[in-house]
Design a protein around this motif. Structure first.
Motif, PDB file in Angstrom:
ATOM      1  N   GLY A  89       0.779  -1.224   0.000  1.00  0.00           N
ATOM      2  CA  GLY A  89       0.000   0.000   0.000  1.00  0.00           C
ATOM      3  C   GLY A  89       0.812   1.275   0.000  1.00  0.00           C
ATOM      4  N   MET A  90       2.136   1.177  -0.093  1.00  0.00           N
ATOM      5  CA  MET A  90       2.936   2.405  -0.121  1.00  0.00           C
ATOM      6  C   MET A  90       2.706   3.163  -1.426  1.00  0.00           C
ATOM      7  SD  MET A  90       6.545   1.633   1.817  1.00  0.00           S
ATOM      8  CE  MET A  90       6.867   3.412   1.943  1.00  0.00           C
ATOM      9  N   GLU A  91       2.702   4.475  -1.324  1.00  0.00           N
ATOM     10  CA  GLU A  91       2.447   5.330  -2.478  1.00  0.00           C
ATOM     11  C   GLU A  91       3.733   5.708  -3.203  1.00  0.00           C
ATOM     12  OE1 GLU A  91       0.190   8.673  -1.130  1.00  0.00           O
ATOM     13  OE2 GLU A  91      -1.291   7.424  -0.095  1.00  0.00           O
ATOM     14  N   ILE A  92       4.874   5.274  -2.684  1.00  0.00           N
ATOM     15  CA  ILE A  92       6.160   5.527  -3.309  1.00  0.00           C
ATOM     16  C   ILE A  92       6.880   4.188  -3.470  1.00  0.00           C
ATOM     17  CG2 ILE A  92       6.395   7.854  -2.355  1.00  0.00           C
ATOM     18  CD1 ILE A  92       8.247   6.599  -0.209  1.00  0.00           C
ATOM     19  N   ASP A  93       7.911   4.177  -4.302  1.00  0.00           N
ATOM     20  CA  ASP A  93       8.755   2.988  -4.398  1.00  0.00           C
ATOM     21  C   ASP A  93       9.475   2.832  -3.061  1.00  0.00           C
ATOM     22  OD1 ASP A  93      10.865   1.188  -4.800  1.00  0.00           O
ATOM     23  OD2 ASP A  93      11.066   1.728  -6.903  1.00  0.00           O
ATOM     24  N   SER A 356       2.181   5.200   4.366  1.00  0.00           N
ATOM     25  CA  SER A 356       2.267   4.944   2.928  1.00  0.00           C
ATOM     26  C   SER A 356       3.341   5.790   2.250  1.00  0.00           C
ATOM     27  CB  SER A 356       0.907   5.198   2.259  1.00  0.00           C
ATOM     28  OG  SER A 356       0.483   6.524   2.498  1.00  0.00           O
ATOM     29  N   VAL A 357       3.741   6.881   2.880  1.00  0.00           N
ATOM     30  CA  VAL A 357       4.854   7.700   2.397  1.00  0.00           C
ATOM     31  C   VAL A 357       5.767   7.956   3.586  1.00  0.00           C
ATOM     32  CG1 VAL A 357       5.576   9.891   1.385  1.00  0.00           C
ATOM     33  CG2 VAL A 357       3.453   8.804   0.607  1.00  0.00           C
TER      34      VAL A 357
END
Length: 382
Positions: A89-93, A356-357
């Motif tokens: 669910g992370m919004e970044i790599d 998530s970020v």
């Protein structure tokens, strides 16, 4: 000689650590664990001339490196955990370690590879300045902080120090207190019967409602008992399971609770509290069994500890006066303190712990490295 932090080396170290997946497999089945991180720190510390070893289980190791003292000085441990929580669910790599506007992004950036990078930057600067401590400086990367802290439990059995700094994110303030926690379960007992047999069946799930309400009332009362640094204790229900099938009265309902404690509360205190709450339900015909199955104490360190004065002096020399603060979450520091090692938390800040970020403020990573180097020189002598 002055210990000069090499900014580019600290950034390289931070980015390379973020790029190493080290998700705790006890939290996320199939997580990579700490082995590659331990391998990385082993070689970085060995390259600096530290006496370095890997300890513990091969798949969940600690790494310990020592800058040997010349003798008759105080020893100091600089410590951080190598594992992270999961990345779903992370919004970044999560492993790219991208940099933007002074922030370095990725899973573990602030929790707590940023702190580990500060430690490595401080040690690099001290070694390259020719600093020779009188007391040993111990660098420890530990496993499993995000779950059961088995790495720290193993570390304190093998190594001692006169004080320790855990480089968890503190925003460059000094954390001298944090909460603990207890996990306990309550088994609510009913009587199994056919769904039509209301004269025989006892619904354990419905009776669990009385238990939930009783602990909710306890939680409201706990709010009136704040600790000056960490706030009040608290309690919440975390997991509930019960029943067999739709046409059967449930004969059991299992509820698991978390009780956040304040410094000074003991396992015995929590066991007595739970027993008292449940005894009040016996008159309502609620039958239960209970167990406190995991406990971690809180932490509170005297503001007069020498390691705190060393951190304050090193910060002041750089033009900053750190606050002495508390933290709501639990950290490995309490295990160090329980073993007789006065311990505090000090490290760089950022945002997105377990979120998530996630990012760490690189300027604070560098500032923390400077402060740690100064604190080592003051505490260990040279």
């Amino acid at each position: 000689m002055a210990a000069t932090i090499r900014d580019e080396k600290v950034l390289r170290c931070l980015r390379e650590m973020i790029q190493i997946p080290s998700v705790n497999p006890s939290l996320v089945p199939g997580g990579a664990g700490e082995r590659e991180m331990a391998h990385y720190l082993f070689h970085e510390c060995r390259a600096l001339g530290l006496e370095t070893c890997v300890e513990g289980p091969p798949d969940r190791p600690n790494v310990v490196a020592v800058l040997k003292g010349t003798g008759k000085g105080r020893s100091l441990m600089l410590c951080g955990h190598m594992d992270t929580v999961g990345v779903d669910g992370m919004e970044i790599d999560p492993f790219n370690a991208s940099c933007c506007d002074g922030k370095v992004y990725g899973r573990g950036a602030v929790d707590m590879k940023g702190g580990l990078a500060s430690i490595m930057g401080a040690i690099d600067a001290l070694v390259n300045s020719g600093f020779q401590p009188r007391g040993d400086v111990v660098v420890a990367g530990v496993a499993d902080e995000e779950y059961a802290s088995e790495g720290m439990e193993d570390l304190v059995k093998r190594h001692r120090a006169d004080a320790a700094i855990v480089a968890e994110p503190s925003g460059l303030d000094i954390i001298i207190a944090h909460k603990g926690f207890a996990w306990f379960n309550v088994e609510v007992l009913g009587r199994r019967a056919h769904g039509s047999d209301y004269t025989s069946g006892i619904d354990a799930i419905s009776r669990a409602g009385h238990v939930l309400r009783a602990f909710e009332d306890l939680g409201q009362g706990l709010l009136d008992r704040p600790h000056p640094l960490v706030g009040p204790p608290s309690i919440h229900a975390s997991i509930i399971k019960g029943g067999r099938e739709l046409s059967t009265y449930p004969d059991h309902c299992h509820v698991e609770f978390e009780r956040r404690t304040v410094p000074g509360e003991t396992r015995e205190d929590i066991e007595a509290e739970v027993a008292q709450v449940l005894s009040g339900l016996e008159g309502q015909g609620v039958k239960t069994a209970r167990e406190v199955f995991f406990f971690r104490p809180g932490l509170e360190v005297s503001p007069g500890e020498p390691i705190i004065r060393s951190l304050q002096g090193a910060s002041s020399s750089l033009g900053r006066e750190p606050r002495l603060v508390g933290q709501a979450g639990w950290m490995d520091t309490a295990i160090l303190a329980r073993s007789g090692i006065p311990s505090v938390l000090f490290g760089p800040g950022g945002e997105g712990l377990h979120a998530s970020v996630e990012w760490v403020d690189f300027a604070q990573v560098l500032e923390a490295a400077r402060v740690l180097a100064g604190a080592v020189k003051d505490f260990c002598g040279g």
